[in-house]
Design an enzyme around this catalytic site. Structure first.
Site, short mmCIF file in Angstrom:
data_model
loop_
_atom_site.label_atom_id
_atom_site.label_comp_id
_atom_site.label_asym_id
_atom_site.label_seq_id
_atom_site.Cartn_x
_atom_site.Cartn_y
_atom_site.Cartn_z
CG ASP A 1 -9.05 -19.55 -13.73
OD1 ASP A 1 -8.81 -20.33 -14.66
OD2 ASP A 1 -9.55 -18.41 -13.90
CG LEU A 2 -3.29 -18.34 -16.46
CD1 LEU A 2 -2.05 -18.13 -15.59
CD2 LEU A 2 -2.89 -18.94 -17.80
CB THR B 1 -4.96 -13.26 -20.21
OG1 THR B 1 -5.49 -14.05 -19.17
CG2 THR B 1 -3.46 -13.31 -20.19
CE LYS C 1 -13.87 -11.58 -17.49
NZ LYS C 1 -14.08 -10.60 -16.43
N GLY C 2 -13.56 -18.37 -18.63
CA GLY C 2 -13.54 -19.75 -18.15
C GLY C 2 -13.99 -20.76 -19.21
NE ARG D 1 -7.47 -21.63 -28.32
CZ ARG D 1 -6.31 -22.24 -28.51
NH1 ARG D 1 -6.01 -22.72 -29.71
NH2 ARG D 1 -5.45 -22.40 -27.53
CB SER E 1 -5.87 -22.74 -16.64
OG SER E 1 -6.13 -21.98 -17.79
CB ALA E 2 -10.45 -23.42 -19.74
CB SER E 3 -5.63 -21.11 -21.04
OG SER E 3 -4.70 -20.72 -22.03
CG ASN F 1 -2.28 -20.21 -25.55
OD1 ASN F 1 -1.52 -20.73 -26.35
ND2 ASN F 1 -3.49 -19.79 -25.89
CE LYS G 1 -11.42 -24.06 -14.93
NZ LYS G 1 -10.66 -22.80 -14.75
CD GLU H 1 -12.31 -20.65 -12.01
OE1 GLU H 1 -12.65 -19.55 -12.49
OE2 GLU H 1 -11.80 -21.54 -12.70
CG ASP H 2 -11.77 -15.09 -13.61
OD1 ASP H 2 -11.49 -16.30 -13.77
OD2 ASP H 2 -11.85 -14.27 -14.55
C1 BG6 Z 1 -9.84 -19.51 -20.05
C2 BG6 Z 1 -10.30 -18.13 -20.42
O1 BG6 Z 1 -8.94 -19.45 -18.96
O2 BG6 Z 1 -9.17 -20.13 -21.15
C3 BG6 Z 1 -11.20 -18.19 -21.65
O3 BG6 Z 1 -11.03 -17.55 -19.33
C4 BG6 Z 1 -10.44 -18.88 -22.78
O4 BG6 Z 1 -11.60 -16.90 -22.01
C5 BG6 Z 1 -9.97 -20.25 -22.32
O5 BG6 Z 1 -11.27 -19.00 -23.91
C6 BG6 Z 1 -9.15 -21.00 -23.40
O6 BG6 Z 1 -7.95 -20.32 -23.60
P1 BG6 Z 1 -6.92 -20.60 -24.78
O7 BG6 Z 1 -5.70 -19.82 -24.35
O8 BG6 Z 1 -6.68 -22.08 -24.83
O9 BG6 Z 1 -7.55 -20.09 -26.03
MG MG Z 2 -10.52 -17.35 -15.34
#
Ligand code: BG6
Ligand code: MG
Length: 222
Positions: free
Chosen positions: A9-10, A17, A45-46, A49, A114-116, A118, A145, A169-170
Site C-alpha cells: 500500500d502507499l 501522507t 485511511k485506505g 476520495r 493503493s486507493a490513491s 495520486n 478496499k 497495509e496500514d
Molecule cells: C488512500 C488513503 O491511500 O488513498 C486515503 O489512505 C485516500 O486516505 C485515498 O482518501 C484516495 O487518495 P487520493 O490521493 O486519490 O485522493
Molecule cells: Mg494506507
C-alpha cells in the site's frame, strides 16, 4: 506463474501522507463551517476520495448537490496536491528502502496496491518509482478496499498466484482486502487496530530481513 510477490500500500506504508490528506479535508470542513479531528481522519485511511467526502459531509451533516460534491472533490485534491508538491525522499517511512532493496536483490516482483489516484506522482517525487514492476492505483480499480480487486489486479500483473502474495497495509479495509484475496497480510501500525492481519509490525524498522526471507521461503513451499 511465479510463486512469490510483494504488494505495498502507499499512504501510511511507504510515505506518511495521512497528515496531508487530513489538512486538506480539515480545510474543506472548516470552510463548510465544522471541525474535523485527527481521530475522525482515522476513518479515512485506505478509503477512496469519493467515500471520504461522503463521510465528511455526514460528519458535518451537510446535504450537497451533485455539482457541489464534484466541486469539493476537486478542491480537496487541489489542496492535497499543493501539500505534496515539495515531497521528497525524506518523507519515505523508515526502513522501506531496505525492504525494497532486499526484494529487488532477490529478484522478487514488487507491486503497489493503493486507493490513491495520486500514487504515481508521489512515488516519482520520493524517488521510488523504479522499484515497482506494477502500479495499481485508484485510477484502475472499480471496487474500493475492502474489496480485494486492487490486490488481485496487482497479482495478475506480477503473474504471481494470489496465495503467494504478501501485502503490507496500514488500514483495516486494506487488511480485509488482502485476506479476502487469499494473500498473506502484514499490518503496519497498531496491532489492536489491525488485529485481522496475519502478522503485525509497528513499522518496517521492527521487521528483520530474516522475517522477509522466511515469508519468501514459506510462499515458495506453497
Ligand atoms: C488512500 C488513503 O491511500 O488513498 C486515503 O489512505 C485516500 O486516505 C485515498 O482518501 C484516495 O487518495 P487520493 O490521493 O486519490 O485522493
Ligand atoms: Mg494506507
Amino acid at each position: 506463474m511465479k510463486k512469490v510477490g510483494f504488494i505495498f500500500d502507499l499512504d501510511g506504508v511507504i510515505v506518511d501522507t495521512a497528515k496531508y490528506h487530513y489538512l486538506a479535508w480539515k480545510k474543506l470542513a472548516n470552510e463548510l463551517g465544522f471541525e474535523f479531528t485527527v481521530e475522525q481522519n482515522e476513518l479515512f485511511k485506505g478509503v477512496s476520495r469519493k467515500r471520504c467526502l461522503e463521510i465528511l459531509l455526514d460528519i458535518g451533516q451537510i446535504k450537497a448537490t451533485q455539482e457541489q460534491f464534484d466541486t469539493w472533490m476537486v478542491e480537496k485534491n487541489l489542496d492535497y496536491l499543493a501539500y505534496i508538491e515539495n515531497m521528497d525522499s525524506s518523507e519515505i517511512l523508515p526502513d522501506v528502502p531496505r525492504v525494497l532493496d532486499y526484494l529487488k536483490e532477490k529478484n522478487i516482483p514488487i507491486a503497489l496496491g493503493s486507493a490513491s489516484k495520486n500514487a504515481r506522482p508521489i512515488l516519482k517525487k520520493v524517488g521510488l518509482l523504479s522499484y515497482f514492476d506494477s502500479i495499481v492505483d485508484g485510477n484502475q480499480v472499480t471496487k474500493a478496499k475492502p474489496d480485494p480487486e486492487v490486490f488481485l489486479i496487482a497479482a495478475r500483473n506480477l503473474r504471481v498466484d494470489p496465495k503467494g502474495c504478501v501485502v503490507f497495509e496500514d488500514a483495516v479495509a486494506g487488511i480485509e482486502a488482502a485476506n479476502r484475496a487469499n494473500m498473506t497480510s502484514i499490518g503496519i501500525g497498531e496491532e489492536n487496530v489491525l488485529s485481522e492481519a496475519h502478522y503485525n509490525f509497528k513499522d518496517f524498522t521492527e521487521m528483520g530481513t530474516d522475517f522477509i526471507a522466511s515469508l519468501v521461503q514459506k510462499n515458495l513451499a506453497k
